[in-house]
Design a protein around this motif. Structure first.
Motif, PDB file in Angstrom:
ATOM      1  N   UNK A  29       9.083   7.180   1.015  1.00  0.00           N
ATOM      2  CA  UNK A  29       8.500   6.310   0.016  1.00  0.00           C
ATOM      3  C   UNK A  29       9.068   4.893   0.258  1.00  0.00           C
ATOM      4  N   UNK A  30       8.131   3.881  -0.412  1.00  0.00           N
ATOM      5  CA  UNK A  30       8.667   2.675  -0.298  1.00  0.00           C
ATOM      6  C   UNK A  30       9.095   2.267  -1.557  1.00  0.00           C
ATOM      7  N   UNK A  50      10.946  -1.960  -4.446  1.00  0.00           N
ATOM      8  CA  UNK A  50       9.897  -1.702  -3.320  1.00  0.00           C
ATOM      9  C   UNK A  50      10.517  -2.246  -1.960  1.00  0.00           C
ATOM     10  N   UNK A  51      10.726  -1.577  -1.044  1.00  0.00           N
ATOM     11  CA  UNK A  51      11.337  -1.992   0.200  1.00  0.00           C
ATOM     12  C   UNK A  51      12.560  -2.670  -0.138  1.00  0.00           C
ATOM     13  N   UNK A  52      13.423  -2.267  -0.748  1.00  0.00           N
ATOM     14  CA  UNK A  52      14.765  -2.805  -1.288  1.00  0.00           C
ATOM     15  C   UNK A  52      14.571  -4.021  -2.057  1.00  0.00           C
ATOM     16  N   UNK A  53      13.516  -4.541  -2.641  1.00  0.00           N
ATOM     17  CA  UNK A  53      13.346  -5.607  -3.495  1.00  0.00           C
ATOM     18  C   UNK A  53      12.914  -5.037  -4.812  1.00  0.00           C
ATOM     19  N   UNK A  92      13.107   8.025  -9.351  1.00  0.00           N
ATOM     20  CA  UNK A  92      11.977   8.791  -8.711  1.00  0.00           C
ATOM     21  C   UNK A  92      11.571   7.749  -7.720  1.00  0.00           C
ATOM     22  N   UNK A  93      10.499   8.363  -6.955  1.00  0.00           N
ATOM     23  CA  UNK A  93      10.177   7.656  -5.732  1.00  0.00           C
ATOM     24  C   UNK A  93       8.558   7.748  -5.742  1.00  0.00           C
ATOM     25  N   UNK A  94       7.971   6.720  -4.942  1.00  0.00           N
ATOM     26  CA  UNK A  94       6.362   7.060  -4.791  1.00  0.00           C
ATOM     27  C   UNK A  94       6.032   6.025  -3.495  1.00  0.00           C
ATOM     28  N   UNK A  95       4.945   6.563  -2.805  1.00  0.00           N
ATOM     29  CA  UNK A  95       4.338   5.766  -1.837  1.00  0.00           C
ATOM     30  C   UNK A  95       3.082   4.938  -2.324  1.00  0.00           C
ATOM     31  N   UNK A  96       2.167   5.728  -3.167  1.00  0.00           N
ATOM     32  CA  UNK A  96       1.180   4.961  -3.566  1.00  0.00           C
ATOM     33  C   UNK A  96       1.127   5.176  -5.174  1.00  0.00           C
TER      34      UNK A  96
ATOM     35  N   UNK B  97      -0.194  -1.608 -10.361  1.00  0.00           N
ATOM     36  CA  UNK B  97      -0.142   0.065 -10.156  1.00  0.00           C
ATOM     37  C   UNK B  97       1.303   0.488 -10.147  1.00  0.00           C
ATOM     38  N   UNK B  98       2.228  -0.085  -9.952  1.00  0.00           N
ATOM     39  CA  UNK B  98       3.421   0.558  -9.721  1.00  0.00           C
ATOM     40  C   UNK B  98       4.144   0.731 -11.180  1.00  0.00           C
ATOM     41  N   UNK B  99       4.193  -0.069 -12.166  1.00  0.00           N
ATOM     42  CA  UNK B  99       4.767   0.230 -13.393  1.00  0.00           C
ATOM     43  C   UNK B  99       4.053   1.242 -14.277  1.00  0.00           C
TER      44      UNK B  99
END
Lengths: 110, 112
Positions: A29-30, A50-53, A92-96, B97-99
């Motif tokens: 996941x990103x 997200x991607x280390x940011x 937690x982690x997610x991709x979409x 969408x992420x939050x």
């Protein structure tokens, strides 16, 4: 084959100490998150990377500092621990959209 | 702004049905539903992305009314394994969408 892992599972410490919680995901996941769940079970977002940011930084005391050395890891460092920091912290982690939660770290500050 | 869940708690007998509601005061991008058993991590059940969308997961389904900014989770013919706390998590149009902002949870107990 654990998807999202956290260490330690339990953490008991004195007020004023500094502690870290580690989180790793092997799902590719990103995006990774830290949530705090208090004694009333209220689940609140703290940070998101997200991607280390850093992309989300909610109103959290600056004693809390997240660090993401790579996309698979998001660690949480807490300085000068206070009684009110006692809670369960979930990574937690997610991709979409779907978020996968780690098992949680129960932090008790004495 | 935290979404409002209702009811706060519900007790069912096996085989009974329940509905859990989630309301937002802000325009929604999506609604997620999670279940958390005692001492465990929240587990994803389903996500609803479009207005009027209904999703199903075994005998658990959900609907999403974009206009009313509401989602409902339907548990049909409840089983003992359905016991736990159900959370809705909302993502808003203005924050992306992420939050996710989670409701305060609905504690469901299914009795034999």
């Amino acid at each position: 084959d654990t998807a999202v892992s956290q260490t330690p599972k339990y953490l008991v410490t004195q007020m004023g100490n500094d502690k870290s919680i580690k989180c790793e995901q092997n799902l590719g996941h990103d995006t990774m998150y830290w949530y705090k769940q208090d004694s009333k079970k209220f689940l609140k977002i703290m940070f998101s990377y997200n991607n280390k940011e850093l992309i989300i930084n909610e109103t959290v005391p600056n004693r809390f500092s997240p660090k993401s050395p790579d996309k698979a890891h998001l660690n949480l460092h807490i300085n000068s621990l206070e009684l009110g920091d006692s809670a369960v912290y979930f990574c937690a982690s997610s991709r979409y959209n779907e978020q996968f939660f780690g098992p949680g770290t129960r932090l008790t500050v004495l | 702004q935290q979404p409002v869940q209702s009811p706060q708690a519900v007790i069912l007998r096996e085989g009974e049905d329940a509905v859990i509601n989630c309301s937002s005061s802000k325009a929604l991008y999506s609604v997620h539903w999670y279940r958390q058993k005692h001492g465990e991590a929240p587990v994803f059940l389903m996500i609803l992305l479009k207005g009027g969308e209904q999703k199903g997961h075994e005998k658990i389904s959900a609907s999403f009314n974009v206009k009313k900014q509401q989602s409902s989770l339907y548990l049909t013919a409840s089983q003992l394994s359905y016991s736990g706390t159900y959370f809705c998590g909302t993502a808003y149009m203005d924050t992306g969408r992420r939050a996710l902002t989670f409701g305060s949870g609905t504690r469901l107990q299914v009795q034999p």
